[in-house]
Design an enzyme around this catalytic site. Sequence first.
Site, PDB file in Angstrom:
ATOM      1  N   ARG A  85       0.816  -1.218   0.000  1.00  0.00           N
ATOM      2  CA  ARG A  85       0.000   0.000   0.000  1.00  0.00           C
ATOM      3  C   ARG A  85       0.851   1.270   0.000  1.00  0.00           C
ATOM      4  NH1 ARG A  85      -2.884  -1.075   5.475  1.00  0.00           N
ATOM      5  NH2 ARG A  85      -0.725  -1.625   5.839  1.00  0.00           N
ATOM      6  N   GLN A 129       7.431  24.604  17.886  1.00  0.00           N
ATOM      7  CA  GLN A 129       6.933  25.156  16.620  1.00  0.00           C
ATOM      8  C   GLN A 129       7.368  24.260  15.474  1.00  0.00           C
ATOM      9  OE1 GLN A 129       7.468  29.444  16.129  1.00  0.00           O
ATOM     10  NE2 GLN A 129       8.076  29.128  14.012  1.00  0.00           N
ATOM     11  N   ASP A 130       6.465  24.027  14.516  1.00  0.00           N
ATOM     12  CA  ASP A 130       6.780  23.312  13.282  1.00  0.00           C
ATOM     13  C   ASP A 130       6.722  24.302  12.129  1.00  0.00           C
ATOM     14  OD1 ASP A 130       6.914  20.943  14.661  1.00  0.00           O
ATOM     15  OD2 ASP A 130       5.278  19.966  13.608  1.00  0.00           O
ATOM     16  N   ASN A 131       7.693  24.198  11.211  1.00  0.00           N
ATOM     17  CA  ASN A 131       7.756  25.066  10.034  1.00  0.00           C
ATOM     18  C   ASN A 131       7.869  24.204   8.788  1.00  0.00           C
ATOM     19  OD1 ASN A 131       7.918  27.351  11.735  1.00  0.00           O
ATOM     20  ND2 ASN A 131      10.111  27.103  11.910  1.00  0.00           N
ATOM     21  N   HIS A 157      21.469  30.615   8.161  1.00  0.00           N
ATOM     22  CA  HIS A 157      20.825  31.463   9.159  1.00  0.00           C
ATOM     23  C   HIS A 157      21.083  30.955  10.566  1.00  0.00           C
ATOM     24  CE1 HIS A 157      18.619  33.413   5.957  1.00  0.00           C
ATOM     25  NE2 HIS A 157      18.208  32.237   5.523  1.00  0.00           N
ATOM     26  N   LYS A 199      16.972  22.588  16.004  1.00  0.00           N
ATOM     27  CA  LYS A 199      16.104  22.273  14.867  1.00  0.00           C
ATOM     28  C   LYS A 199      16.211  20.795  14.538  1.00  0.00           C
ATOM     29  CE  LYS A 199      16.796  26.833  12.858  1.00  0.00           C
ATOM     30  NZ  LYS A 199      17.968  27.347  13.561  1.00  0.00           N
ATOM     31  N   TYR A 205      10.654  21.464   9.469  1.00  0.00           N
ATOM     32  CA  TYR A 205      11.531  21.457  10.631  1.00  0.00           C
ATOM     33  C   TYR A 205      10.802  21.887  11.885  1.00  0.00           C
ATOM     34  CZ  TYR A 205      12.267  26.376   9.174  1.00  0.00           C
ATOM     35  OH  TYR A 205      12.100  27.670   8.779  1.00  0.00           O
TER      36      TYR A 205
END
Length: 163
Positions: A26, A49-51, A64, A73, A136
Site C-alpha cells: 500500500r 513550533q513546526d515550520n 541562518h 532544529k 523542521y
Amino acid sequence: MGKITVTPCDIEGLYVIEPTVFKDERGYFVETYNQNDMKEAGLDMVFVQDNQSSSRKGVLRGLHFQINYPQDKLVRVVRVVRGKVFDVAVDLRSDSKTYGKWFGVELTEENKKQFYIPEGFAHGFLVLSDEAEFCYKCTDFYHPGDEGGLAWNDPEIGVEWPL
C-alpha cells in the site's frame, strides 16, 4: 512503535536520525517524531513550533542563525517530485573545538533521514530536486529581527555545496 537510529556526526552535537519505515504494497508508514524514542537516544529537547517551506531546484536557503533566541532544529524533506536537499550546519559555538567547521547531509524523500541541529549552529540547505518541501521543528518560537546570517560561499568556512 517505531524506533530510530541516531548517528553522531563529525561535529559534536549534530546527529543524523533515521526512523524505522514500515513498507508494504500500500505504501509506507513512518513516525517522523516520537518524543520517547528521542529521549531514549539521549535527545531530550522540547519542540514548540513546526515550520515548512517549499523551494525550487537551485534555491539555497541560509546560512541562518538566531542571535538572542537560539533554536534547536530537527529538519527533514517530505514529498513533492522526489524532494532532495543538501542540508548544512556550521558550528558557531566559540568555545567548540570545531568552531567554524561545517557538516552536510543529503536529505531526501526516499531516505527519510532527519538532521538534528542544536542551538549554536548556522543552518542552510540547497534544493537538489526540481522541488522540495522542507519541514523542521524548533525549540523556540520565531522572533522577528533575531536572525543573523553567513555568506553561503564564505571561503573561511568552505562549504562544498553540490552545485
